[in-house]
Motif scaffolding. Structure first.
Motif, short mmCIF file in Angstrom:
data_model
loop_
_atom_site.label_atom_id
_atom_site.label_comp_id
_atom_site.label_asym_id
_atom_site.label_seq_id
_atom_site.Cartn_x
_atom_site.Cartn_y
_atom_site.Cartn_z
N GLU A 77 17.92 29.66 61.83
CA GLU A 77 17.89 28.47 62.65
C GLU A 77 16.59 27.76 62.57
O GLU A 77 16.26 26.65 62.60
N THR A 92 24.15 31.33 59.04
CA THR A 92 24.93 31.77 60.38
C THR A 92 25.86 30.65 60.55
O THR A 92 25.49 29.31 60.42
N THR A 94 26.78 29.56 63.56
CA THR A 94 26.35 28.76 64.56
C THR A 94 25.55 27.52 64.25
O THR A 94 25.42 26.48 64.98
#
Length: 335
Positions: A77, A92, A94
């Motif tokens: 991220e 990921t 997310t």
């Protein structure tokens, strides 16, 4: 007077040259989660040296091993945000659920197919890279660690029958792409953090683990996993990525130089991945873990069961159109 003027002019140009050179020189942090002096750590140190040479010192890469900058999902991220320049790790969901595509089970059944899928320029790899680009991450290379399998404390009935139903609880990663295959072959999938897995196996919270390769099993779990089935439905594939923001700031010459180094890094890894897996398998077997080797027909049977159960669910997770495009790209890559 003329001489002083010439000297001042010369000094001005020297200072300007120094400023330009300084502005072009960058230092990037590269994070990974494997231990110091592990194979990955050594490979990345060589990669950093090759980049420094190829860019004539304009790009310096500092290696941060053992998750010193955070876990792979957190650092990924931060790379997308430009807060950390580079990572060798896994994506990921997310950031984008489509990033789970790379771990779709039963995409490949051997190392030749794996290389065709995850090599720079492959139709399938192009889709993976495009998904990363959507979250401001530039993909330099894949890094193949090896295939994963099923590890158990004790042998179970019908172990090599993918159609059997079992009562055993099997640890999986939190990714659906790893949970689905464990369920497909009849086990009770139980998400457990990797850091808690040894204790969970030791205390009976889980009876085994799906999704670890033989290297990880040998290094971390050889005292508790005594049966291993190399199903070869999923591979430990990491990605060497860089912040798109930082990469785009480089001169085109340095971008091309780093890309060339990364493509060699990727190709070299595929050349040795299978040999290393065989080495770790022998070490695990010599330590007392029984390896339940499958023939091609058995592998195909496992993969068919896993595909039939998992692929419709993953299609729903990532989107029907995107998944179908990816599977079409897979077919093109495997021709």
């Amino acid at each position: 007077m003329m001489t002083k003027k010439i000297m001042r002019t010369a000094m001005f140009f020297v200072m300007m040259l120094f400023c330009v050179t300084s502005a072009e020189a960058v230092t990037w942090k590269l994070s990974h989660h494997r231990p110091v002096d592990s194979t990955i750590d050594k490979d990345l140190k060589q990669f950093a040296a090759d980049v420094a040479a190829a860019t004539e010192g304009r790009v310096t890469i500092e290696i941060f091993p053992a998750a010193q900058l955070g876990g792979s999902d957190i650092v990924m991220e931060r790379v997308g945000l430009g807060a950390i320049e580079m990572l060798l790790g896994y994506p990921t969901s997310t950031l984008d659920p489509k990033l789970d595509l790379y771990s779709t089970p039963a995409l490949a059944s051997n190392y030749e197919e794996l290389a065709k899928l995850f090599t720079h320029g492959s139709p399938f790899m192009n889709i993976v890279q495009g998904t990363f680009a959507g979250v401001d991450i530039h993909t330099l290379a894949s890094y193949c660690v090896g295939f994963t399998g099923l590890g158990l404390k004790n042998e179970v009935a019908d172990l090599l029958n993918p159609h059997a139903k079992h009562r055993e609880k099997i640890r999986t990663a939190t990714l659906n792409a790893f949970r689905y295959p464990a369920e497909a072959i009849g086990y009770l999938a139980t998400p457990v953090p990797m850091s808690d897995l040894f204790t969970a196996l030791q205390t009976g919270i889980v009876d085994g683990s799906y999704g670890n390769g033989v290297e990880v099993v040998y290094l971390q779990f050889r005292d508790v996993i005594k049966h291993f089935v190399p199903i070869m439905a999923q591979a430990d594939i990491f990605f060497l990525v860089v912040s798109a923001e930082h990469f785009e700031k480089l001169d085109k010459k340095d971008q091309d130089a780093i890309t060339a180094v990364a493509q060699k890094f990727e190709a070299d890894r595929f050349k040795v991945a299978q040999q290393e897996e065989e080495l770790w398998t022998k070490r695990l077997e010599d330590n007392g873990t029984k390896i339940h080797t499958l023939n091609e027909a058995q592998i195909a049977d496992f993969h068919k069961v896993i595909q039939d159960y998992s692929w419709p669910k993953i299609k729903n997770d990532v989107g029907e159109k995107f998944f179908e495009e990816a599977i079409k790209a897979r077919a093109e890559a495997l021709k």
